[in-house]
Every structure is written in C-alpha cells, then in structure tokens.
Design a protein around this motif. Sequence first.
Motif, PDB file in Angstrom:
ATOM      1  N   LEU A  36       6.991  -0.828   1.461  1.00 58.58           N
ATOM      2  CA  LEU A  36       6.812  -2.286   1.473  1.00 58.58           C
ATOM      3  C   LEU A  36       8.044  -3.048   0.995  1.00 58.58           C
ATOM      4  N   THR A  37       8.949  -2.359   0.294  1.00 56.04           N
ATOM      5  CA  THR A  37      10.156  -3.075  -0.144  1.00 56.04           C
ATOM      6  C   THR A  37      11.183  -3.160   0.984  1.00 56.04           C
ATOM      7  N   ALA A  38      10.932  -2.473   2.082  1.00 54.35           N
ATOM      8  CA  ALA A  38      11.942  -2.398   3.141  1.00 54.35           C
ATOM      9  C   ALA A  38      11.550  -3.128   4.419  1.00 54.35           C
ATOM     10  N   VAL A  39      10.353  -3.734   4.445  1.00 55.53           N
ATOM     11  CA  VAL A  39       9.939  -4.411   5.687  1.00 55.53           C
ATOM     12  C   VAL A  39       9.452  -5.823   5.391  1.00 55.53           C
ATOM     13  N   ASP A  40       9.459  -6.633   6.447  1.00 56.27           N
ATOM     14  CA  ASP A  40       8.801  -7.931   6.379  1.00 56.27           C
ATOM     15  C   ASP A  40       7.456  -7.746   7.081  1.00 56.27           C
ATOM     16  N   VAL A  41       6.389  -7.730   6.293  1.00 54.64           N
ATOM     17  CA  VAL A  41       5.083  -7.395   6.892  1.00 54.64           C
ATOM     18  C   VAL A  41       4.639  -8.418   7.932  1.00 54.64           C
ATOM     19  N   ARG A  42       5.190  -9.636   7.869  1.00 55.43           N
ATOM     20  CA  ARG A  42       4.801 -10.630   8.877  1.00 55.43           C
ATOM     21  C   ARG A  42       5.147 -10.163  10.285  1.00 55.43           C
ATOM     22  N   GLY A  43       6.175  -9.303  10.364  1.00 50.30           N
ATOM     23  CA  GLY A  43       6.555  -8.774  11.671  1.00 50.30           C
ATOM     24  C   GLY A  43       5.688  -7.606  12.106  1.00 50.30           C
ATOM     25  N   MET A  44       4.776  -7.156  11.242  1.00 51.54           N
ATOM     26  CA  MET A  44       3.951  -5.987  11.561  1.00 51.54           C
ATOM     27  C   MET A  44       2.494  -6.339  11.822  1.00 51.54           C
ATOM     28  N   LEU A  86       1.239  -8.067   0.772  1.00 49.11           N
ATOM     29  CA  LEU A  86       0.736  -7.519   2.032  1.00 49.11           C
ATOM     30  C   LEU A  86      -0.698  -8.006   2.285  1.00 49.11           C
ATOM     31  N   LEU A  87      -1.541  -7.870   1.269  1.00 49.56           N
ATOM     32  CA  LEU A  87      -2.953  -8.226   1.470  1.00 49.56           C
ATOM     33  C   LEU A  87      -3.153  -9.734   1.627  1.00 49.56           C
ATOM     34  N   SER A  88      -2.172 -10.507   1.180  1.00 57.71           N
ATOM     35  CA  SER A  88      -2.274 -11.963   1.366  1.00 57.71           C
ATOM     36  C   SER A  88      -1.693 -12.416   2.691  1.00 57.71           C
ATOM     37  N   SER A  89      -1.173 -11.470   3.467  1.00 62.08           N
ATOM     38  CA  SER A  89      -0.532 -11.838   4.742  1.00 62.08           C
ATOM     39  C   SER A  89      -1.441 -11.593   5.930  1.00 62.08           C
ATOM     40  N   LEU A  90      -2.693 -11.223   5.667  1.00 63.27           N
ATOM     41  CA  LEU A  90      -3.541 -10.730   6.757  1.00 63.27           C
ATOM     42  C   LEU A  90      -4.582 -11.739   7.222  1.00 63.27           C
ATOM     43  N   THR A  91      -4.481 -12.984   6.748  1.00 59.04           N
ATOM     44  CA  THR A  91      -5.559 -13.935   7.045  1.00 59.04           C
ATOM     45  C   THR A  91      -5.644 -14.307   8.518  1.00 59.04           C
ATOM     46  N   THR A  92      -4.568 -14.089   9.273  1.00 58.87           N
ATOM     47  CA  THR A  92      -4.633 -14.510  10.676  1.00 58.87           C
ATOM     48  C   THR A  92      -5.044 -13.373  11.609  1.00 58.87           C
ATOM     49  N   ILE A  93      -5.340 -12.199  11.060  1.00 61.26           N
ATOM     50  CA  ILE A  93      -5.765 -11.123  11.956  1.00 61.26           C
ATOM     51  C   ILE A  93      -7.177 -10.649  11.614  1.00 61.26           C
ATOM     52  N   LYS A  94      -7.778  -9.985  12.588  1.00 61.55           N
ATOM     53  CA  LYS A  94      -9.161  -9.564  12.433  1.00 61.55           C
ATOM     54  C   LYS A  94      -9.211  -8.285  11.595  1.00 61.55           C
ATOM     55  N   LEU A  95      -9.933  -8.351  10.485  1.00 57.41           N
ATOM     56  CA  LEU A  95      -9.986  -7.196   9.586  1.00 57.41           C
ATOM     57  C   LEU A  95     -11.370  -6.585   9.490  1.00 57.41           C
ATOM     58  N   LYS A  96     -12.355  -7.335   9.960  1.00 63.47           N
ATOM     59  CA  LYS A  96     -13.723  -6.906   9.740  1.00 63.47           C
ATOM     60  C   LYS A  96     -13.916  -5.470  10.225  1.00 63.47           C
ATOM     61  N   ASP A  97     -14.436  -4.637   9.338  1.00 63.45           N
ATOM     62  CA  ASP A  97     -14.749  -3.244   9.641  1.00 63.45           C
ATOM     63  C   ASP A  97     -13.528  -2.352   9.844  1.00 63.45           C
ATOM     64  N   LYS A  98     -12.351  -2.888   9.636  1.00 64.63           N
ATOM     65  CA  LYS A  98     -11.170  -2.013   9.647  1.00 64.63           C
ATOM     66  C   LYS A  98     -11.234  -1.153   8.388  1.00 64.63           C
ATOM     67  N   LEU A  99     -10.818   0.116   8.517  1.00 63.79           N
ATOM     68  CA  LEU A  99     -10.873   0.991   7.353  1.00 63.79           C
ATOM     69  C   LEU A  99      -9.762   0.630   6.364  1.00 63.79           C
ATOM     70  N   GLY A 100     -10.116   0.547   5.105  1.00 62.83           N
ATOM     71  CA  GLY A 100      -9.125   0.284   4.063  1.00 62.83           C
ATOM     72  C   GLY A 100      -9.177   1.382   3.011  1.00 62.83           C
ATOM     73  N   ALA A 101      -8.030   1.707   2.434  1.00 58.80           N
ATOM     74  CA  ALA A 101      -7.984   2.702   1.362  1.00 58.80           C
ATOM     75  C   ALA A 101      -6.828   2.349   0.450  1.00 58.80           C
ATOM     76  N   THR A 102      -6.908   2.766  -0.803  1.00 58.34           N
ATOM     77  CA  THR A 102      -5.810   2.496  -1.731  1.00 58.34           C
ATOM     78  C   THR A 102      -5.501   3.750  -2.539  1.00 58.34           C
ATOM     79  N   PHE A 103      -4.287   3.793  -3.036  1.00 55.71           N
ATOM     80  CA  PHE A 103      -3.866   4.959  -3.817  1.00 55.71           C
ATOM     81  C   PHE A 103      -2.691   4.567  -4.699  1.00 55.71           C
ATOM     82  N   GLY A 104      -2.325   5.459  -5.603  1.00 55.85           N
ATOM     83  CA  GLY A 104      -1.137   5.185  -6.396  1.00 55.85           C
ATOM     84  C   GLY A 104      -1.013   6.092  -7.611  1.00 55.85           C
TER      85      GLY A 104
END
Lengths: 72, 393
Positions: free
Chosen positions: B286-294, B322-340
């Motif tokens: 995430l430090t190497a990309v502009d997520v708006r382009g993805m 990243l998670l604040s950049s997703l408001t314009t796309i459809k997320l409903k029922d997309k699989l999400g996972a987190t780790f660290g």
Amino acid sequence: MLNVPSQQTRGSHSQGASMEKYECTMCEYTYDPAKGDPGRGIPPGTSFDDLPNNWTCPKCNAGKNMFTAVEE
Amino acid sequence: MNPVEIVPGIQWVGVLDTQLRVFDVIMEAKHGTTYNSYLVRGRDKVALIDASKAAFAETYLETLRPAIDPAAIDYMVCNHLEPDHSGALADVLDVASNAQVVVTKPGRALLRAILNRDVKPTIAAEGDRIDLGGRTLRFILAPFLHWPDTMFTYLEEDQILFSGDFLGAHYCDPRLFNDLIPNYDEAFHYYFQVIMRPFKEYVRQALDKIASLPIKVVCPVHGPILRRDIGRYIDLYRQWSAEPPAPKKKCVLVFYVSSYGNTERMAHAIGRGIRDAGADVAVVDLTAVDVRGMLDDIEAAEGIAVGTCTINGDALEHAWSLLSSLTTIKLKDKLGATFGAFGWSGEGPLMLAERMKGLKFRVPEEPMRVQLVPSDADLKACEEYGKRLVSAL
C-alpha cells in the motif's frame, strides 16, 4: 404498577404481533413481516416493531425511522 | 450572471461558482462549478426547474429577477433535493409565493427535512405531465442518480432533457454551452466516477428509459449544457456504466502495509495459499500504489485481504485510507479478510475487520495475526488461511 409490556405481547411470534407492512420512503422497498429479512437473519413472522433498531433498508440502507406503515 | 436564453422562452438562470476547488468536501473541482437552474415559460404557466445552494441564494435571486417576477412562477420542479440545488429553496419559495413544488414521492420526505416547514408538494409519478400551455413537462423517474428521489424532466415539444446531476460535470465556463467551450471530457469523466459510478445499474436503467426520446438539448444542473454531440456523451455513460465481463478465474487482492517486513511476509504467504487454491492473486504494497487507480480491479475481484501491523494500538493510515477509498464501488457481499504482525497488542487487523463489516464486506474468517516474526509454522498457517479464503468465495 409499572406499565411494562409483558413478554406475551412483545414477542415477535406471539399472538397479536403486527403483520403490518412498512415501506421505505426513500426507495419504496416494502418490509413484509410475513417474509422477514432472512438474508440478514430476520426470520419470517418478525413484526416491523420487533426489528432491531440498527436494522436498515435492504435496498438503500435508510434507517428504520425512514419507514412508514403501508395503508391498505 | 444575467439569464441566458437556450431557446426562446427557456432560460438558464443559474449561478457560476468560479472559486470552488473542492465540492462536498470529498470531490475535486479544479474548474469550479455551476448550479444550473432553468426557467420554462409556456403560454399559460411558468416552471422553474431546480434552484441553487443556500450560500448563493441572493446571487441566484438576482439572476432570476430580471427574467421573471418570482410571484409569477407556477411550478418549482425539484429533480432531486440535494442541498446544492435545494439549499436556496426556502428563499425562492418566500418570494415565489404562488409556486407549487413538484417532487417525487421519496422527495416529499426530503423536502420536509430541508425546509422544516409544512409544504404540500405535487408528487410526480412516472410519466406524469404538466401542461404549461404549448409546452409539456414530462417526468421520468431516475432513482439513485444519485439521490433516491431523482427524476428527469423532459420538455416534450422542445425535446429538452433536464437531467439533474446526470450528464453533468463540475466545470465552470460562462459561455455555458458545450459547443462554445474547450473539451472538458476529463471533468465529465471524473464526475461520473465519483457521483454516478456507485449507481451503475441505475445509470443503465435510465439510459434505457431515455433511449427512445429525441433529445436536442441536455440541461444538467452542473456544468455545460449539451447541444452538440449529445449521443457521444450518452455513449460514454453507456461505456462507463457497463458491467465488466466476468473474469474466467476468481481473484483475491492482498494489500498490506508493513513496517518491519513481518506483515509483508504474511501477505506473500497468504497470496501463495490463494494461488495454490486456484484463484488469481496480486499482492500489493500500500505504500507503493495509489489505490484510486485500482478501483476497477478491486471492484472486479471477488475478495480483498488487508494487512497492517499495529502501531500504538491502531492500524496504519495506509490501510484506513484504502478502506476509505471504496465508497464509489460495489462492495456488498465481497469477501473481506484482515491480517497482520504485531509487537504485543495487535488491534490493527481486528479494527480493520470491523470496518470491513461496516462497509458490507462478508468477513467469514477471524483476522490472521502473528506476534513479531512469522515462524515457518505461522507462514504455513497463512497459506492455509489463503486457501480458506478461496473456498469461502
């Protein structure tokens, strides 16, 4: 005496639970107690009043307070 | 500005906001914007279509007054009630004392919440018409473009579509018409991406509804009025609102932000597990990309996993961003996972998981967390985690 509704009159499956339909004023989705909202764990037979307060419109996410009773 | 004639009897009576650079807090407006309002005169009646923003109420009425005595307005049509077009409504109704407000059924509730006064609007249903005398307004419901109450108003005789935000842009040029100004495709596209993109399905429905209408002029509420190459703009909307073809293989994107490389190693192990289970994967720092382009890639993927280390009890800003950049796309029922990986507390992935649930991701697995340096066994567990994500798609 405290004026608390008893379990018998509040339970979602109990006799007398309102089967009144409610419509979302924003997108016109109709909540039908006979169907519930099984996709989100609301079983058929749940009256609109018994939906959790954080329940939202399945179509547009408007809050429960944006719904009005359907006049039939 | 002075009123501008579109055709005899129809005038632009809007406001130029030349200084605006950020719209609605969230949106760039490099070229400013306009709040377009339109006055339509029939033989017997007069309609005003959409108003302006509260801050411009006075400027707006100054433009309107030379065109008409507000008391002579019969209908105030609100194609949608977003405050940049309805904020000045109270001031308008104060002087347009004979105007009947026209909104859709969902618009009624919004109107009440905007005016906080008792107004009895006329409710426009699909196909309803208002006869102004030789000029007929027809209402076309266009819900969620981009507000729930949205409609278009079509002027049948002149073949003019008053389209609300649809086919609009934040672009301010006092020459107003698209054939008089330089190419503004970039602003037109950006506006679609931010405003219409979340509602692609509704865009397609509306395009189908207007497909058979002859349209000579499109009058949106922001930016240039379209009177040349209208088909080209409509085709662009078709293209941008089309669903991308379903990929042959399922795909999970793995994003991470890592301070010591531990979360990064987890990310690659999860990626290997995803690939071994037969799905496509990309592992992205995430430090190497502009997520708006993805955003297109994220929308097309069946799932995303987000990894963060924990610093001072929180996930890192890149992950939140990243998670604040997703408001314009459809997320409903997309699989999400987190780790660290973490030093001693490890709240980061837990907080991200809650946020993903709030965004309507489906989050079937508990966050995968490792203290400090992942051992071989931990990396193996990460691979298994990746495989489980694929079987949950």
